[in-house]
Motif scaffolding. Structure first.
Motif, PDB file in Angstrom:
ATOM      1  N   ILE A   1      50.011 -19.136   4.844  1.00 54.03           N
ATOM      2  CA  ILE A   1      48.713 -19.386   5.472  1.00 54.03           C
ATOM      3  C   ILE A   1      47.966 -18.067   5.659  1.00 54.03           C
ATOM      4  CG2 ILE A   1      47.586 -20.117   7.609  1.00 54.03           C
ATOM      5  CD1 ILE A   1      49.715 -22.335   7.792  1.00 54.03           C
ATOM      6  N   ARG A   2      48.685 -17.043   6.136  1.00 61.61           N
ATOM      7  CA  ARG A   2      48.057 -15.734   6.332  1.00 61.61           C
ATOM      8  C   ARG A   2      47.567 -15.169   5.004  1.00 61.61           C
ATOM      9  NH1 ARG A   2      52.029 -13.509   8.469  1.00 61.61           N
ATOM     10  NH2 ARG A   2      51.553 -14.091  10.620  1.00 61.61           N
ATOM     11  N   THR A   3      48.383 -15.297   3.963  1.00 58.98           N
ATOM     12  CA  THR A   3      47.964 -14.837   2.633  1.00 58.98           C
ATOM     13  C   THR A   3      46.731 -15.578   2.157  1.00 58.98           C
ATOM     14  OG1 THR A   3      50.253 -14.297   2.047  1.00 58.98           O
ATOM     15  CG2 THR A   3      48.704 -14.560   0.235  1.00 58.98           C
ATOM     16  N   ALA A   4      46.702 -16.898   2.380  1.00 58.40           N
ATOM     17  CA  ALA A   4      45.558 -17.717   1.962  1.00 58.40           C
ATOM     18  C   ALA A   4      44.283 -17.278   2.672  1.00 58.40           C
ATOM     19  CB  ALA A   4      45.845 -19.188   2.231  1.00 58.40           C
ATOM     20  N   MET A   5      44.366 -17.033   3.961  1.00 59.40           N
ATOM     21  CA  MET A   5      43.170 -16.625   4.701  1.00 59.40           C
ATOM     22  C   MET A   5      42.695 -15.251   4.224  1.00 59.40           C
ATOM     23  SD  MET A   5      42.781 -19.334   6.397  1.00 59.40           S
ATOM     24  CE  MET A   5      41.406 -18.954   7.486  1.00 59.40           C
ATOM     25  N   ASN A   6      43.632 -14.366   3.914  1.00 62.04           N
ATOM     26  CA  ASN A   6      43.259 -13.044   3.399  1.00 62.04           C
ATOM     27  C   ASN A   6      42.598 -13.133   2.035  1.00 62.04           C
ATOM     28  OD1 ASN A   6      44.236 -11.703   5.655  1.00 62.04           O
ATOM     29  ND2 ASN A   6      46.263 -11.344   4.765  1.00 62.04           N
ATOM     30  N   ARG A   7      42.926 -14.166   1.270  1.00 67.69           N
ATOM     31  CA  ARG A   7      42.336 -14.331  -0.061  1.00 67.69           C
ATOM     32  C   ARG A   7      41.057 -15.149  -0.046  1.00 67.69           C
ATOM     33  NH1 ARG A   7      47.459 -15.159  -4.296  1.00 67.69           N
ATOM     34  NH2 ARG A   7      48.543 -13.241  -3.700  1.00 67.69           N
ATOM     35  N   GLY A   8      40.591 -15.506   1.132  1.00 71.10           N
ATOM     36  CA  GLY A   8      39.286 -16.139   1.232  1.00 71.10           C
ATOM     37  C   GLY A   8      39.272 -17.610   1.551  1.00 71.10           C
ATOM     38  N   ALA A   9      40.411 -18.198   1.930  1.00 74.58           N
ATOM     39  CA  ALA A   9      40.402 -19.610   2.325  1.00 74.58           C
ATOM     40  C   ALA A   9      39.502 -19.786   3.551  1.00 74.58           C
ATOM     41  CB  ALA A   9      41.817 -20.080   2.627  1.00 74.58           C
ATOM     42  N   PHE A  10      38.747 -20.864   3.568  1.00 70.81           N
ATOM     43  CA  PHE A  10      37.844 -21.101   4.695  1.00 70.81           C
ATOM     44  C   PHE A  10      38.594 -21.684   5.889  1.00 70.81           C
ATOM     45  CE2 PHE A  10      34.878 -23.831   7.066  1.00 70.81           C
ATOM     46  CZ  PHE A  10      33.932 -22.883   7.439  1.00 70.81           C
ATOM     47  N   ASP A  11      39.568 -22.552   5.627  1.00 69.88           N
ATOM     48  CA  ASP A  11      40.333 -23.185   6.705  1.00 69.88           C
ATOM     49  C   ASP A  11      41.661 -23.671   6.121  1.00 69.88           C
ATOM     50  OD1 ASP A  11      41.012 -24.186   9.186  1.00 69.88           O
ATOM     51  OD2 ASP A  11      39.081 -25.189   9.493  1.00 69.88           O
ATOM     52  N   PHE A  12      42.542 -24.164   6.984  1.00 69.79           N
ATOM     53  CA  PHE A  12      43.818 -24.672   6.492  1.00 69.79           C
ATOM     54  C   PHE A  12      44.231 -25.908   7.299  1.00 69.79           C
ATOM     55  CE2 PHE A  12      44.977 -21.876   9.947  1.00 69.79           C
ATOM     56  CZ  PHE A  12      46.037 -22.509  10.565  1.00 69.79           C
ATOM     57  N   LEU A  13      45.058 -26.732   6.662  1.00 73.88           N
ATOM     58  CA  LEU A  13      45.635 -27.911   7.283  1.00 73.88           C
ATOM     59  C   LEU A  13      47.145 -27.887   7.033  1.00 73.88           C
ATOM     60  CD1 LEU A  13      43.071 -30.582   6.019  1.00 73.88           C
ATOM     61  CD2 LEU A  13      43.242 -29.726   8.360  1.00 73.88           C
ATOM     62  N   VAL A  14      47.900 -28.554   7.914  1.00 77.55           N
ATOM     63  CA  VAL A  14      49.356 -28.596   7.737  1.00 77.55           C
ATOM     64  C   VAL A  14      49.786 -30.031   7.448  1.00 77.55           C
ATOM     65  CG1 VAL A  14      49.773 -26.580   9.181  1.00 77.55           C
ATOM     66  CG2 VAL A  14      49.717 -28.853  10.223  1.00 77.55           C
ATOM     67  N   LYS A  15      50.877 -30.136   6.689  1.00 81.47           N
ATOM     68  CA  LYS A  15      51.450 -31.438   6.373  1.00 81.47           C
ATOM     69  C   LYS A  15      52.402 -31.864   7.490  1.00 81.47           C
ATOM     70  CE  LYS A  15      51.354 -30.971   1.316  1.00 81.47           C
ATOM     71  NZ  LYS A  15      52.171 -30.938   0.086  1.00 81.47           N
ATOM     72  N   PRO A  16      52.520 -33.170   7.752  1.00 78.79           N
ATOM     73  CA  PRO A  16      51.742 -34.273   7.147  1.00 78.79           C
ATOM     74  C   PRO A  16      50.296 -34.233   7.632  1.00 78.79           C
ATOM     75  CG  PRO A  16      53.115 -35.113   8.900  1.00 78.79           C
ATOM     76  CD  PRO A  16      53.500 -33.673   8.738  1.00 78.79           C
ATOM     77  N   ILE A  17      49.385 -34.582   6.726  1.00 77.32           N
ATOM     78  CA  ILE A  17      47.963 -34.452   7.032  1.00 77.32           C
ATOM     79  C   ILE A  17      47.519 -35.488   8.051  1.00 77.32           C
ATOM     80  CG2 ILE A  17      45.640 -34.672   6.071  1.00 77.32           C
ATOM     81  CD1 ILE A  17      46.641 -33.468   3.511  1.00 77.32           C
ATOM     82  N   ASP A  18      46.796 -35.011   9.060  1.00 75.48           N
ATOM     83  CA  ASP A  18      46.097 -35.886   9.994  1.00 75.48           C
ATOM     84  C   ASP A  18      44.713 -36.146   9.389  1.00 75.48           C
ATOM     85  OD1 ASP A  18      44.429 -36.873  12.015  1.00 75.48           O
ATOM     86  OD2 ASP A  18      45.599 -35.913  13.594  1.00 75.48           O
ATOM     87  N   PHE A  19      44.453 -37.390   8.953  1.00 68.98           N
ATOM     88  CA  PHE A  19      43.226 -37.646   8.211  1.00 68.98           C
ATOM     89  C   PHE A  19      41.963 -37.501   9.059  1.00 68.98           C
ATOM     90  CE2 PHE A  19      46.096 -39.289   5.018  1.00 68.98           C
ATOM     91  CZ  PHE A  19      45.449 -38.955   3.843  1.00 68.98           C
TER      92      PHE A  19
END
Length: 667
Positions: free
Chosen positions: A380-398
């Motif tokens: 998640i930290r790597t994703a945010m550093n690469r420009g992800a706008f937001d994140f969600l965790v599984k199992p997804i809360d729709f």
């Protein structure tokens, strides 16, 4: 020549391209056992100091750029007295060849090409490098295992944005104003006028490339150099919608900005250019958002369609699906109007994190939501550093997914609105004196009188009246404007302000530090650029008329002049200084610059000046400005004789399948 060894370790295999100064060969690095491209200088250019310096500059320029959208250099050296450059060998074709084959591209397909080219230019500009010969033949479409990557080629005529104190004499001779290098069809007005260029000149060239690729036409066509120079510097271009009725007004407005004659009105950076161009590819129905879902689970498309069936039915959302990063990049290229990407991290082939690092190359306005396993904070930290706008965790809360999508879409809408917004309305400044516009924007009240030290320059198009008698009215205006398109930027680039146009003359003012020096530099710039343009465009061109210039300095008085009772006022400069400048201009002959005593006292140590005695109705003390001290008579180091030998109106023949620049005129 095949099988010849270069530097004892590069074996030549076959010639794959050529240019004005040498040849491109496919070669084999015998030490590392890899295929490479070698750029070799032709024997007839080896003896040229200028050619060798340009070759050396190209190697140094590319070596600074570690960017996937710039051809990579492996080695540089001298073999038996001849320089060589070793580069990566590319498979594919240059963009010139592609356009000759398919003529034009749809907007959605052009976005990733322009975006990647802009990222390559951005990397060069960040290092202070201006390409100066950016054109389709120097944009290579390199085929990889998974996709196609744009590579910028041929940095042989780069300009390094360094100070003159840090530059060598050879470097100044190569890139100083007064030299014309590049391909005229893709040159900016300032480059074709032989003026100073910066990154905005490359962005003009990128805009010409995009216009041609989109419409199949050049915005400023010309069969001969003189016609082309006048069109680039003076004429408007047909809006793209002239050729393709389906193009929106936003597309026309984009090119109005990208191809503005004034560099200050263009995009400020390659990334801003790319973002604005990507925004044009929106083809959504009003109110419809397009979302790309990337996941290798086979039931994900069904779950998404089931969960958002109402929004799909009401055309609020449209979904596109991909199973890994590679296929997702392909979907982004096919759908230039995707707003949001929802991607898993763990997928076969290209994973979500690798894909995230590539999204911006295809569409810089897309925003990505990362889906990861609960507690996977490292990813998640790597994703945010690469420009992800937001994140969600599984199992997804729709419900959480819906809120996150809405929030992301709101952000994307703001980005697209900002990207589409044109520059601040400049109509007032276009038709009204800048002095009045500045007064409107200032806090000072009307009616006040300003006194200040400054310099006035009168510049008259000397041969206009005599030459225009036989011209049609529209051609007379075009001739005058062709000269003004050279005069105005030369004045403003030195910090001057064009106060007004008086028939075939321009009145400009300079104030602040070194106002006399800047006024004289501007005068020399005008004369040099017009004389150089006349040499290239021909004595029948509008640039051959010449100018007569008067310069006076002293105490200035400005205020509201006119009839307030009848609502006819001008905010202008009055007094002895503008009158003296006008008299000096009237007394000057073609291509002569005359100044008053005050200007001479300031200029005599930095410029070569001589006293003159013009024939006037009243006594007039005058001094002629001949040149910069130690310079040439038309101003600028090198003068017209420093122009490049090769001028290619076509953009050069298409090249082969390597880092060749497509057979560009200068390599």
């Amino acid at each position: 020549m095949s099988h010849r060894l270069i530097a004892g370790k590069y074996e030549l295999v076959r010639q794959i391209g050529r240019g004005a100064m040498g040849y491109i060969w496919e070669g084999l690095d015998l030490h590392l056992r890899r295929r490479v491209a070698l750029k070799l200088m032709s024997p007839d250019h080896v003896a040229s100091t200028t050619a060798r310096t340009r070759f050396d500059r190209e190697a140094k320029a590319i070596a600074q750029l570690r960017n996937q959208h710039v051809v990579q250099i492996y080695d540089y050296g001298i073999d038996e007295g001849s320089p060589y450059i070793v580069m990566e060998l590319l498979e594919g074709e240059d963009f010139e060849s592609r356009l000759e084959r398919i003529e034009r591209l749809p907007l959605s397909a052009l976005v990733p090409i322009v975006t990647q080219a802009a990222l390559g230019l951005a990397a060069a500009h960040a290092k202070g490098i201006v390409h100066r010969d950016f054109k389709p033949a120097n944009v290579f479409m390199s085929r990889g295992e998974a996709n196609e990557t744009v590579k910028i080629l041929d940095f042989g005529v780069v300009s390094m944005l360094t100070s003159e104190e840090d530059a060598t004499e050879d470097e100044l001779q190569l890139t100083h104003a007064g030299s014309i290098v590049g391909t005229p069809l893709y040159m900016s007005p300032e480059q074709i006028r032989c003026g100073a260029v910066d990154l905005r000149s490359d962005l003009w060239s990128l805009a010409v490339l995009a216009y041609r690729a989109l419409t199949g036409q050049h915005p400023f066509p010309g069969q001969w150099l003189g016609m082309l120079m006048v069109r680039i510097c003076t004429d408007p271009f047909p809006p793209p919608s002239t050729y393709l009725k389906e193009l929106t007004p936003e597309v026309d407005r984009f090119f109005e900005r990208a191809l503005a004659k004034d560099p200050d009105k263009r995009f400020r950076s390659a990334r801003e250019f790319a973002s604005a161009f990507a925004a044009l590819a929106e083809h959504n129905q009003p109110g419809t958002a397009k979302i790309l879902v990337v996941d290798d689970e086979p039931d994900v498309p069904h779950l998404i369609k089931q969960r958002f069936r109402q929004q799909i039915k009401k055309e609020v959302y449209t979904f596109v699906f991909a199973t890994n990063g590679e296929s997702a990049l392909e979907e982004l290229r096919k759908h230039g109007d995707i707003d949001v990407v929802l991607t898993d991290i763990n997928m076969p082939g290209m994973d979500g994190l690798t894909f995230l690092s590539r999204v911006g190359d295809v569409n810089p306005l897309v925003r990505t939501i990362i889906v990861s396993a609960y507690g996977d904070m490292s990813n998640i930290r790597t994703a945010m550093n690469r420009g992800a706008f937001d994140f969600l965790v599984k199992p997804i809360d729709f419900k959480d997914l819906e809120v996150t999508i809405e929030k992301t879409l709101k952000h994307v809408t703001e980005l697209r609105t900002n990207a589409r917004s044109s520059e601040e309305n400049s109509v007032l400044r276009m038709f009204v004196s800048p002095s009045l516009v500045d007064r409107l924007r200032s806090a000072s009240s009307f009616g006040a009188i300003d006194t200040w030290q400054g310099t006035v320059v009168f510049i008259d198009v000397a041969g206009f009246h005599a030459s225009s008698k036989s011209q049609e009215p529209n051609e007379r205006v075009r001739t005058l404007n062709a000269n003004f398109e050279v005069i105005v930027p030369a004045v403003t680039n030195r910090g001057g302000v064009v106060d007004k146009f008086l028939g075939d003359a321009v009145m400009a003012t300079f104030r602040g530090d070194h106002h006399v020096t800047r006024a004289l530099e501007a005068s020399l710039d005008v004369r040099m650029q017009l004389r150089t343009l006349a040499l290239r465009a021909g004595q029948d061109s509008p640039f051959a008329l010449g100018v007569s210039i008067g310069v006076a300095t002293g105490d200035m008085l400005s205020g509201e002049i006119g009839s307030k009772a009848f609502g006819r006022l001008d905010y202008t400069i009055v007094g002895e200084v503008p009158r003296a400048a006008a008299m000096l201009q009237a007394a000057a002959t073609k291509n002569q610059i005359l100044m008053n005593r005050g200007a001479f006292d300031v200029a005599k140590d930095s410029f070569d000046c001589v006293p003159v005695h013009p024939a006037t109705s009243e006594p007039l003390e005058a001094f002629e400005l001949v040149r910069r001290a130690g310079g040439d008579t038309i101003g600028g180091r090198g003068g017209p004789n420093s122009m490049a030998e090769t001028i290619d109106l076509t953009g050069g023949p298409p090249g082969g399948n390597a880092a060749t620049g497509g057979g560009s005129p200068l390599i």
